[in-house]
Write an enzyme that holds these catalytic residues in place. Structure first.
Site, mmCIF file in Angstrom:
data_model
loop_
_atom_site.group_PDB
_atom_site.id
_atom_site.type_symbol
_atom_site.label_atom_id
_atom_site.label_comp_id
_atom_site.label_asym_id
_atom_site.label_seq_id
_atom_site.Cartn_x
_atom_site.Cartn_y
_atom_site.Cartn_z
ATOM 1 N N ASP A 163 0.706 -1.178 0.030
ATOM 2 C CA ASP A 163 0.011 0.109 0.041
ATOM 3 C C ASP A 163 0.838 1.120 -0.131
ATOM 4 O O ASP A 163 1.514 1.317 0.720
ATOM 5 C CB ASP A 163 -0.927 0.231 1.150
ATOM 6 C CG ASP A 163 -2.034 0.973 1.307
ATOM 7 O OD1 ASP A 163 -2.944 1.182 0.920
ATOM 8 O OD2 ASP A 163 -1.122 2.263 1.712
ATOM 9 N N TYR A 217 2.916 9.957 -0.496
ATOM 10 C CA TYR A 217 4.189 9.374 0.128
ATOM 11 C C TYR A 217 5.475 9.494 -0.514
ATOM 12 O O TYR A 217 6.389 9.439 0.035
ATOM 13 C CB TYR A 217 4.088 7.627 0.037
ATOM 14 C CG TYR A 217 2.650 7.326 1.031
ATOM 15 C CD1 TYR A 217 1.981 8.230 1.719
ATOM 16 C CD2 TYR A 217 2.552 6.098 1.208
ATOM 17 C CE1 TYR A 217 0.798 7.865 2.651
ATOM 18 C CE2 TYR A 217 1.113 5.359 1.729
ATOM 19 C CZ TYR A 217 0.387 6.575 2.361
ATOM 20 O OH TYR A 217 -0.782 6.069 3.049
ATOM 21 N N LYS A 234 -3.167 5.954 -4.112
ATOM 22 C CA LYS A 234 -4.155 6.772 -3.826
ATOM 23 C C LYS A 234 -3.812 8.206 -4.259
ATOM 24 O O LYS A 234 -2.633 8.419 -4.721
ATOM 25 C CB LYS A 234 -4.328 6.989 -2.381
ATOM 26 C CG LYS A 234 -4.161 5.784 -1.317
ATOM 27 C CD LYS A 234 -4.189 6.054 0.100
ATOM 28 C CE LYS A 234 -3.588 4.938 1.035
ATOM 29 N NZ LYS A 234 -2.325 4.539 0.762
ATOM 30 N N HIS A 271 -7.786 9.542 -1.245
ATOM 31 C CA HIS A 271 -6.974 9.491 -0.289
ATOM 32 C C HIS A 271 -7.848 10.257 1.067
ATOM 33 O O HIS A 271 -7.697 9.921 2.257
ATOM 34 C CB HIS A 271 -5.785 10.307 -0.372
ATOM 35 C CG HIS A 271 -4.583 9.777 0.843
ATOM 36 N ND1 HIS A 271 -3.540 9.658 0.214
ATOM 37 C CD2 HIS A 271 -4.590 9.332 1.997
ATOM 38 C CE1 HIS A 271 -2.663 9.437 1.269
ATOM 39 N NE2 HIS A 271 -3.558 8.942 2.147
#
Length: 277
Positions: free
Chosen positions: A48, A53, A78, A111
């Site tokens: 994930d 990120y 996401k 998200h």
């Protein structure tokens, strides 16, 4: 049951009960790449990540290096808040897909429920799903009122809702809602960064079953039918987190863990998030 065990999403796609979260894992020093490779070696098949990120390239590097067949992996990313909107989301998806080096994704999530945008974003996810570019679509950090609003116009119901969830934030209303609507609940930060590992109840159960506090909490997730994605870049810890299939908590013990709920978050509340940033 084992690390390879899966749950069936409402569209028939099989999703592993446990995956590796890679939030805050670095790309520059190879942390994200190495963590994914070691997790796959341990037996994880679900990874994930997210645009936010900034490590999709690192995950992609690992995916190119592994010998595990693509069809055996389950890759989630996401769309971030400043990428939301219909056309913007379609473009964001392509950026993420290319960074990951994949022809398709297994799960694509919104998200956060950005006010005024998440419904158009969902329409883009529906198009990606109908075009076969992603096997399943879902949301993250959505509360029942967000889901109610989304479902008014959606032609496809979300398959997954990924939220902060752990014994100190066990979200019974949201769990009941997702169960009623056949939306698979997935826990991010299932261990709450270890904040309550020293709780006497958790310590007692860990000692009883010769398990770590983390394993007790992850087993609680599993027995509630919650998909979980603990983060660790350590191969030893990844193996430890996955070692939860050889014991079972009793109904009374599950209830004792349930009693730890204090509605305490380590992340922001979805209705109080600063979406202007």
């Amino acid at each position: 049951m084992s690390l390879n065990s899966t749950t069936n999403l409402h569209n028939g796609v099989k999703m592993p009960w446990m995956g590796l979260g890679v939030y805050k894992m670095d790309v520059e020093n190879g942390e994200a790449r190495d963590a994914v490779l070691s997790a796959i070696e341990v037996g994880y098949r679900s990874i994930d990540t997210a645009s936010f990120y900034k490590n999709e390239e690192g995950v992609g590097e690992a995916l190119q290096k592994t010998n595990v067949p693509r069809e055996d992996l389950f890759i989630t990313t996401k769309v971030w808040n400043d990428e939301q909107g219909y056309e913007e989301t379609l473009e964001a998806f392509e950026r993420s897909r290319k960074k990951l080096g994949l022809e398709y994704l297994d799960l694509y999530l919104i998200h956060w429920p950005v006010p005024g945008k998440y419904k158009d974003t969902w329409k883009a996810l529906e198009k990606l799903y109908n075009d076969g570019k992603v096997k399943a679509i879902g949301v993250s950090n959505f509360l029942p009122h967000h889901l109610d609003e989304l479902l008014k116009d959606a032609t496809i119901k979300p398959m997954v809702n990924q939220v902060e969830l752990h014994p100190q934030l066990n979200q019974p209303e949201l769990r009941a809602y997702c169960d009623e609507h056949d939306i698979q609940l997935e826990a991010w930060s299932p261990l709450a960064r270890g904040k309550f590992f020293d709780d006497p109840i958790i310590q007692e159960l860990a000692e009883k079953y010769s398990k770590t506090p983390a394993q007790v909490i992850l087993r609680w997730d599993f027995q509630h039918g919650i998909v979980t994605i603990p983060k660790s870049s350590s191969k030893e810890r990844q193996s430890e987190n996955a070692d939860i299939f050889d014991f079972e908590l009793s109904a009374r013990e599950m209830n004792r863990l349930e009693s730890l709920n204090e509605d305490e978050r380590i992340g922001p509340h979805p209705d109080e998030f600063d979406y202007s940033k």
